[in-house]
Scaffold this active site. Sequence first.
Site, PDB file in Angstrom:
ATOM      1  N   ASP A 217       1.850   3.642  -0.715  1.00 16.29           N
ATOM      2  CA  ASP A 217       0.992   2.421  -0.067  1.00 16.29           C
ATOM      3  C   ASP A 217       1.984   1.377   0.427  1.00 16.29           C
ATOM      4  O   ASP A 217       3.102   0.997  -0.313  1.00 16.29           O
ATOM      5  CB  ASP A 217       0.039   2.039  -0.815  1.00 16.29           C
ATOM      6  CG  ASP A 217      -1.070   1.023  -0.374  1.00 16.29           C
ATOM      7  OD1 ASP A 217      -2.110   1.677  -0.317  1.00 16.29           O
ATOM      8  OD2 ASP A 217      -0.630   0.028   0.299  1.00 16.29           O
ATOM      9  N   ILE A 218       1.923   0.977   1.704  1.00 15.99           N
ATOM     10  CA  ILE A 218       2.596  -0.088   2.203  1.00 15.99           C
ATOM     11  C   ILE A 218       2.624  -1.504   1.577  1.00 15.99           C
ATOM     12  O   ILE A 218       3.613  -2.097   1.592  1.00 15.99           O
ATOM     13  CB  ILE A 218       2.460  -0.120   3.612  1.00 15.99           C
ATOM     14  CG1 ILE A 218       3.512  -0.534   4.691  1.00 15.99           C
ATOM     15  CG2 ILE A 218       1.236  -1.356   3.913  1.00 15.99           C
ATOM     16  CD1 ILE A 218       3.500  -0.426   6.125  1.00 15.99           C
TER      17      ILE A 218
ATOM     18  N   ASN B 176     -12.215   3.653  -1.926  1.00 16.17           N
ATOM     19  CA  ASN B 176     -12.856   2.466  -1.365  1.00 16.17           C
ATOM     20  C   ASN B 176     -13.818   3.224  -0.039  1.00 16.17           C
ATOM     21  O   ASN B 176     -13.116   3.763   0.823  1.00 16.17           O
ATOM     22  CB  ASN B 176     -12.067   1.388  -0.669  1.00 16.17           C
ATOM     23  CG  ASN B 176     -11.208   0.853  -1.884  1.00 16.17           C
ATOM     24  OD1 ASN B 176     -12.026   0.551  -2.869  1.00 16.17           O
ATOM     25  ND2 ASN B 176      -9.915   0.308  -1.767  1.00 16.17           N
TER      26      ASN B 176
ATOM     27  N   GLY C 177     -14.498  -2.790   0.615  1.00 13.41           N
ATOM     28  CA  GLY C 177     -13.289  -3.223   1.302  1.00 13.41           C
ATOM     29  C   GLY C 177     -12.447  -2.100   1.901  1.00 13.41           C
ATOM     30  O   GLY C 177     -11.144  -2.233   2.118  1.00 13.41           O
ATOM     31  N   GLN C 178     -12.946  -0.947   2.258  1.00  8.88           N
ATOM     32  CA  GLN C 178     -12.345   0.146   3.083  1.00  8.88           C
ATOM     33  C   GLN C 178     -11.709  -0.567   4.405  1.00  8.88           C
ATOM     34  O   GLN C 178     -12.488  -1.306   5.353  1.00  8.88           O
ATOM     35  CB  GLN C 178     -13.279   1.264   3.312  1.00  8.88           C
ATOM     36  CG  GLN C 178     -12.537   2.429   3.948  1.00  8.88           C
ATOM     37  CD  GLN C 178     -13.551   3.665   4.279  1.00  8.88           C
ATOM     38  OE1 GLN C 178     -14.599   3.592   3.988  1.00  8.88           O
ATOM     39  NE2 GLN C 178     -12.904   4.831   4.743  1.00  8.88           N
TER      40      GLN C 178
ATOM     41  N   HIS D 201      -9.310   8.558   1.855  1.00 13.31           N
ATOM     42  CA  HIS D 201      -8.327   8.635   0.988  1.00 13.31           C
ATOM     43  C   HIS D 201      -8.330   8.198  -0.284  1.00 13.31           C
ATOM     44  O   HIS D 201      -9.407   7.442  -0.668  1.00 13.31           O
ATOM     45  CB  HIS D 201      -7.058   7.701   1.550  1.00 13.31           C
ATOM     46  CG  HIS D 201      -7.639   6.265   1.979  1.00 13.31           C
ATOM     47  ND1 HIS D 201      -8.375   5.676   2.841  1.00 13.31           N
ATOM     48  CD2 HIS D 201      -7.378   5.081   1.075  1.00 13.31           C
ATOM     49  CE1 HIS D 201      -8.563   4.718   2.978  1.00 13.31           C
ATOM     50  NE2 HIS D 201      -8.120   4.177   1.741  1.00 13.31           N
TER      51      HIS D 201
ATOM     52  N   HIS E  55      -6.889   6.300  -3.565  1.00  9.65           N
ATOM     53  CA  HIS E  55      -5.644   5.497  -3.991  1.00  9.65           C
ATOM     54  C   HIS E  55      -5.301   6.316  -5.469  1.00  9.65           C
ATOM     55  O   HIS E  55      -6.164   6.427  -6.578  1.00  9.65           O
ATOM     56  CB  HIS E  55      -5.999   4.095  -4.288  1.00  9.65           C
ATOM     57  CG  HIS E  55      -6.528   3.541  -3.024  1.00  9.65           C
ATOM     58  ND1 HIS E  55      -5.628   2.542  -2.563  1.00  9.65           N
ATOM     59  CD2 HIS E  55      -7.479   3.488  -2.218  1.00  9.65           C
ATOM     60  CE1 HIS E  55      -5.929   2.128  -1.573  1.00  9.65           C
ATOM     61  NE2 HIS E  55      -7.226   2.516  -1.358  1.00  9.65           N
TER      62      HIS E  55
HETATM   63  P1  5GP Z   1      -8.674   0.956   1.902  1.00  8.69           P
HETATM   64  O1  5GP Z   1      -8.878  -0.694   1.568  1.00  8.69           O
HETATM   65  O2  5GP Z   1      -9.009   1.542   3.063  1.00  8.69           O
HETATM   66  O3  5GP Z   1      -9.187   1.858   0.705  1.00  8.69           O
HETATM   67  O4  5GP Z   1      -7.056   1.179   1.598  1.00  8.69           O
HETATM   68  C1  5GP Z   1      -6.222   1.379   2.847  1.00  8.69           C
HETATM   69  C2  5GP Z   1      -4.698   1.178   2.165  1.00  8.69           C
HETATM   70  O5  5GP Z   1      -3.787   1.588   3.219  1.00  8.69           O
HETATM   71  C3  5GP Z   1      -4.349  -0.174   1.783  1.00  8.69           C
HETATM   72  O6  5GP Z   1      -3.990  -0.274   0.653  1.00  8.69           O
HETATM   73  C4  5GP Z   1      -3.083  -0.330   2.738  1.00  8.69           C
HETATM   74  O7  5GP Z   1      -1.826  -1.356   2.036  1.00  8.69           O
HETATM   75  C5  5GP Z   1      -2.576   1.064   3.079  1.00  8.69           C
HETATM   76  N1  5GP Z   1      -1.973   0.897   4.358  1.00  8.69           N
HETATM   77  C6  5GP Z   1      -2.579   0.582   5.654  1.00  8.69           C
HETATM   78  N2  5GP Z   1      -1.910   0.851   6.767  1.00  8.69           N
HETATM   79  C7  5GP Z   1      -0.803   1.464   6.186  1.00  8.69           C
HETATM   80  C8  5GP Z   1       0.328   1.988   6.896  1.00  8.69           C
HETATM   81  O8  5GP Z   1       0.559   2.125   8.038  1.00  8.69           O
HETATM   82  N3  5GP Z   1       1.286   2.733   5.883  1.00  8.69           N
HETATM   83  C9  5GP Z   1       0.877   2.936   4.583  1.00  8.69           C
HETATM   84  N4  5GP Z   1       1.974   3.744   3.867  1.00  8.69           N
HETATM   85  N5  5GP Z   1      -0.084   2.299   4.119  1.00  8.69           N
HETATM   86  C10 5GP Z   1      -0.890   1.722   4.769  1.00  8.69           C
END
Ligand code: 5GP
Length: 111
Positions: free
Chosen positions: A28-29, A85, A91-92, A98, A100
């Site tokens: 994760d970034i 999420n 908070g998706q 995906h 985590h």
């Molecule tokens: P969500 O909130 O949708 O469950 O999580 C999305 C996750 O994707 C977040 O934790 C965010 O930091 C990660 N993310 C978003 N854009 C990128 C990206 O371009 N590269 C990587 N490696 N992670 C990303």
Amino acid sequence: MCVFCKIVNKEIPADIVYEDEKYMAFKDINPKAPIHILIIPKEHIEKLEDIDDTNKGIIGDMAVVANKVAKQLGIDKTGYRIVINNGPDAGQEVYHIHMHLLGGKKMAFAT
Ligand code: 5GP
Ligand code: ZN
């Protein structure tokens, strides 16, 4: 195309820790734990509502990838958390389903 599809297509870089024909796992970034990996199907599926009897195996396959990656990164014995999420209240941010995989520290349960 969504950001995770771009990672699948290698259009944007990611720190990939696992890849096979159908799945990918990368760091994760913006990590929320010492180990924070995202596990995705290469197929663009937006959210859990798009999972049905025809493709439910994807969720099990992602759990198997999580298991492999946890072993690979040495957190299989110390434990880890799997989070999906799904939708606005969770908070998706990225609408490409995906998991985590979080570990490497003791975590509080947050809502
Ligand atoms: P969500 O909130 O949708 O469950 O999580 C999305 C996750 O994707 C977040 O934790 C965010 O930091 C990660 N993310 C978003 N854009 C990128 C990206 O371009 N590269 C990587 N490696 N992670 C990303
Ligand atoms: Zn996508």
